[in-house]
Design a protein around this motif. Structure first.
Motif, PDB file in Angstrom:
ATOM      1  N   TYR A 114     -17.098  17.196 -17.194  1.00  8.11           N
ATOM      2  CA  TYR A 114     -17.111  15.919 -17.907  1.00  8.11           C
ATOM      3  C   TYR A 114     -18.204  15.057 -17.287  1.00  8.11           C
ATOM      4  O   TYR A 114     -18.343  15.016 -16.066  1.00  8.11           O
ATOM      5  CB  TYR A 114     -15.769  15.200 -17.762  1.00  8.11           C
ATOM      6  N   ILE A 115     -18.955  14.378 -18.128  1.00 10.20           N
ATOM      7  CA  ILE A 115     -20.027  13.510 -17.653  1.00 10.20           C
ATOM      8  C   ILE A 115     -19.801  12.133 -18.255  1.00 10.20           C
ATOM      9  O   ILE A 115     -19.703  11.997 -19.474  1.00 10.20           O
ATOM     10  CB  ILE A 115     -21.410  14.059 -18.056  1.00 10.20           C
ATOM     11  N   PHE A 116     -19.724  11.129 -17.389  1.00 12.60           N
ATOM     12  CA  PHE A 116     -19.449   9.771 -17.829  1.00 12.60           C
ATOM     13  C   PHE A 116     -20.581   8.834 -17.437  1.00 12.60           C
ATOM     14  O   PHE A 116     -21.049   8.872 -16.294  1.00 12.60           O
ATOM     15  CB  PHE A 116     -18.162   9.241 -17.187  1.00 12.60           C
ATOM     16  N   LEU A 117     -20.994   7.999 -18.357  1.00 16.36           N
ATOM     17  CA  LEU A 117     -21.924   6.903 -18.087  1.00 16.36           C
ATOM     18  C   LEU A 117     -21.080   5.664 -17.853  1.00 16.36           C
ATOM     19  O   LEU A 117     -20.243   5.316 -18.690  1.00 16.36           O
ATOM     20  CB  LEU A 117     -22.865   6.705 -19.278  1.00 16.36           C
ATOM     21  N   GLU A 118     -21.256   5.035 -16.701  1.00 21.34           N
ATOM     22  CA  GLU A 118     -20.486   3.847 -16.349  1.00 21.34           C
ATOM     23  C   GLU A 118     -21.428   2.687 -16.049  1.00 21.34           C
ATOM     24  O   GLU A 118     -22.517   2.891 -15.516  1.00 21.34           O
ATOM     25  CB  GLU A 118     -19.619   4.115 -15.116  1.00 21.34           C
ATOM     26  N   ASN A 119     -20.967   1.465 -16.352  1.00 26.93           N
ATOM     27  CA  ASN A 119     -21.761   0.286 -16.010  1.00 26.93           C
ATOM     28  C   ASN A 119     -21.468  -0.111 -14.565  1.00 26.93           C
ATOM     29  O   ASN A 119     -20.760   0.594 -13.850  1.00 26.93           O
ATOM     30  CB  ASN A 119     -21.498  -0.857 -16.998  1.00 26.93           C
ATOM     31  N   ARG A 120     -22.008  -1.249 -14.140  1.00 28.54           N
ATOM     32  CA  ARG A 120     -21.823  -1.700 -12.748  1.00 28.54           C
ATOM     33  C   ARG A 120     -20.358  -1.890 -12.365  1.00 28.54           C
ATOM     34  O   ARG A 120     -19.998  -1.778 -11.197  1.00 28.54           O
ATOM     35  CB  ARG A 120     -22.554  -3.016 -12.513  1.00 28.54           C
ATOM     36  N   GLN A 121     -19.532  -2.224 -13.335  1.00 31.12           N
ATOM     37  CA  GLN A 121     -18.111  -2.441 -13.073  1.00 31.12           C
ATOM     38  C   GLN A 121     -17.301  -1.150 -13.225  1.00 31.12           C
ATOM     39  O   GLN A 121     -16.076  -1.188 -13.250  1.00 31.12           O
ATOM     40  CB  GLN A 121     -17.558  -3.507 -14.042  1.00 31.12           C
ATOM     41  N   HIS A 122     -17.996  -0.037 -13.350  1.00 32.61           N
ATOM     42  CA  HIS A 122     -17.378   1.285 -13.513  1.00 32.61           C
ATOM     43  C   HIS A 122     -16.570   1.409 -14.796  1.00 32.61           C
ATOM     44  O   HIS A 122     -15.625   2.199 -14.881  1.00 32.61           O
ATOM     45  CB  HIS A 122     -16.535   1.675 -12.292  1.00 32.61           C
ATOM     46  N   GLU A 123     -16.956   0.647 -15.808  1.00 32.68           N
ATOM     47  CA  GLU A 123     -16.362   0.796 -17.132  1.00 32.68           C
ATOM     48  C   GLU A 123     -17.137   1.889 -17.853  1.00 32.68           C
ATOM     49  O   GLU A 123     -18.369   1.886 -17.848  1.00 32.68           O
ATOM     50  CB  GLU A 123     -16.457  -0.519 -17.910  1.00 32.68           C
ATOM     51  N   ARG A 124     -16.424   2.813 -18.475  1.00 31.59           N
ATOM     52  CA  ARG A 124     -17.077   3.932 -19.157  1.00 31.59           C
ATOM     53  C   ARG A 124     -17.724   3.463 -20.445  1.00 31.59           C
ATOM     54  O   ARG A 124     -17.099   2.809 -21.275  1.00 31.59           O
ATOM     55  CB  ARG A 124     -16.085   5.038 -19.425  1.00 31.59           C
ATOM     56  N   ILE A 125     -18.995   3.829 -20.609  1.00 33.46           N
ATOM     57  CA  ILE A 125     -19.762   3.452 -21.784  1.00 33.46           C
ATOM     58  C   ILE A 125     -19.852   4.623 -22.751  1.00 33.46           C
ATOM     59  O   ILE A 125     -19.733   4.465 -23.957  1.00 33.46           O
ATOM     60  CB  ILE A 125     -21.169   2.969 -21.375  1.00 33.46           C
ATOM     61  N   SER A 126     -20.096   5.819 -22.219  1.00 25.76           N
ATOM     62  CA  SER A 126     -20.142   7.025 -23.049  1.00 25.76           C
ATOM     63  C   SER A 126     -19.804   8.225 -22.187  1.00 25.76           C
ATOM     64  O   SER A 126     -19.729   8.126 -20.964  1.00 25.76           O
ATOM     65  CB  SER A 126     -21.513   7.190 -23.721  1.00 25.76           C
ATOM     66  N   GLU A 127     -19.616   9.369 -22.854  1.00 27.22           N
ATOM     67  CA  GLU A 127     -19.246  10.568 -22.119  1.00 27.22           C
ATOM     68  C   GLU A 127     -19.681  11.821 -22.858  1.00 27.22           C
ATOM     69  O   GLU A 127     -19.927  11.796 -24.060  1.00 27.22           O
ATOM     70  CB  GLU A 127     -17.742  10.615 -21.868  1.00 27.22           C
ATOM     71  N   ILE A 128     -19.763  12.882 -22.088  1.00 30.46           N
ATOM     72  CA  ILE A 128     -19.985  14.227 -22.615  1.00 30.46           C
ATOM     73  C   ILE A 128     -18.840  15.065 -22.064  1.00 30.46           C
ATOM     74  O   ILE A 128     -18.537  15.001 -20.871  1.00 30.46           O
ATOM     75  CB  ILE A 128     -21.327  14.821 -22.150  1.00 30.46           C
ATOM     76  N   VAL A 129     -18.221  15.817 -22.910  1.00 31.43           N
ATOM     77  CA  VAL A 129     -17.125  16.684 -22.481  1.00 31.43           C
ATOM     78  C   VAL A 129     -17.593  18.125 -22.604  1.00 31.43           C
ATOM     79  O   VAL A 129     -17.851  18.613 -23.696  1.00 31.43           O
ATOM     80  CB  VAL A 129     -15.861  16.454 -23.335  1.00 31.43           C
ATOM     81  N   GLY A 130     -17.736  18.774 -21.453  1.00 29.23           N
ATOM     82  CA  GLY A 130     -18.088  20.182 -21.430  1.00 29.23           C
ATOM     83  C   GLY A 130     -19.583  20.458 -21.448  1.00 29.23           C
ATOM     84  O   GLY A 130     -20.379  19.631 -21.847  1.00 29.23           O
ATOM     85  N   ASP A 131     -19.934  21.620 -20.986  1.00 29.40           N
ATOM     86  CA  ASP A 131     -21.296  22.124 -21.020  1.00 29.40           C
ATOM     87  C   ASP A 131     -21.452  22.903 -22.324  1.00 29.40           C
ATOM     88  O   ASP A 131     -20.473  23.173 -23.012  1.00 29.40           O
ATOM     89  CB  ASP A 131     -21.535  23.026 -19.810  1.00 29.40           C
ATOM     90  N   ASP A 132     -22.665  23.265 -22.678  1.00 35.51           N
ATOM     91  CA  ASP A 132     -22.853  24.086 -23.864  1.00 35.51           C
ATOM     92  C   ASP A 132     -22.470  25.534 -23.557  1.00 35.51           C
ATOM     93  O   ASP A 132     -22.132  25.874 -22.418  1.00 35.51           O
ATOM     94  CB  ASP A 132     -24.287  23.969 -24.402  1.00 35.51           C
ATOM     95  N   ALA A 133     -22.500  26.380 -24.556  1.00 33.94           N
ATOM     96  CA  ALA A 133     -22.050  27.771 -24.407  1.00 33.94           C
ATOM     97  C   ALA A 133     -22.846  28.525 -23.347  1.00 33.94           C
ATOM     98  O   ALA A 133     -22.313  29.405 -22.668  1.00 33.94           O
ATOM     99  CB  ALA A 133     -22.129  28.492 -25.745  1.00 33.94           C
ATOM    100  N   GLU A 134     -24.114  28.170 -23.196  1.00 34.27           N
ATOM    101  CA  GLU A 134     -24.964  28.850 -22.213  1.00 34.27           C
ATOM    102  C   GLU A 134     -24.858  28.233 -20.825  1.00 34.27           C
ATOM    103  O   GLU A 134     -25.525  28.673 -19.898  1.00 34.27           O
ATOM    104  CB  GLU A 134     -26.436  28.815 -22.656  1.00 34.27           C
ATOM    105  N   GLU A 135     -24.037  27.178 -20.698  1.00 32.54           N
ATOM    106  CA  GLU A 135     -23.922  26.440 -19.439  1.00 32.54           C
ATOM    107  C   GLU A 135     -25.299  26.000 -18.947  1.00 32.54           C
ATOM    108  O   GLU A 135     -25.623  26.107 -17.768  1.00 32.54           O
ATOM    109  CB  GLU A 135     -23.198  27.261 -18.373  1.00 32.54           C
ATOM    110  N   SER A 136     -26.097  25.479 -19.863  1.00 32.91           N
ATOM    111  CA  SER A 136     -27.484  25.134 -19.537  1.00 32.91           C
ATOM    112  C   SER A 136     -27.596  24.059 -18.466  1.00 32.91           C
ATOM    113  O   SER A 136     -28.464  24.140 -17.587  1.00 32.91           O
ATOM    114  CB  SER A 136     -28.242  24.696 -20.796  1.00 32.91           C
ATOM    115  N   PHE A 137     -26.727  23.065 -18.502  1.00 28.78           N
ATOM    116  CA  PHE A 137     -26.831  21.990 -17.521  1.00 28.78           C
ATOM    117  C   PHE A 137     -26.418  22.459 -16.137  1.00 28.78           C
ATOM    118  O   PHE A 137     -27.152  22.290 -15.167  1.00 28.78           O
ATOM    119  CB  PHE A 137     -26.013  20.767 -17.947  1.00 28.78           C
TER     120      PHE A 137
END
Length: 95
Positions: free
Chosen positions: A2-25
């Motif tokens: 899981y990848i989360f973008l958080e602001n200075r107050q650690h509030e979540r702005i957006s997220e990515i759930v999971g890697d792609d099938a090739e696990e590219s990241f």
């Protein structure tokens, strides 16, 4: 992963759930040079990058060969740029 973008107050702005099938990241992070910010992102651990680390992380992502820049890696790059611009954080939660 899981990848989360958080602001200075650690509030979540957006997220990515999971890697792609090739696990590219995750694969790109594991193949990154020792000492790089990318290499610090662990498949099974948690990692949080701050504004200073994010600047270096973005440079590393942008330096990947074009054939390695999958849709997911481009999205992670955009999130890292957004986090750095707002003085926020990128949080990676491994499986």
């Amino acid at each position: 992963m899981y990848i989360f973008l958080e602001n200075r107050q650690h509030e979540r702005i957006s997220e990515i759930v999971g890697d792609d099938a090739e696990e590219s990241f995750v694969s790109a992070c594991e193949a990154a040079p020792v000492g790089s910010v990318m290499r610090g992102v662990q498949r099974y651990g948690d990692t949080m990058l701050n504004e200073l680390q994010l600047r270096r992380f973005v440079r590393e992502l942008l330096q990947l060969p074009d054939e390695k820049k999958t849709e997911l890696i481009c999205r992670v790059t955009e999130m890292a740029q957004q986090a750095a611009a707002c003085g926020g954080y990128l949080f990676f939660s491994g499986d």
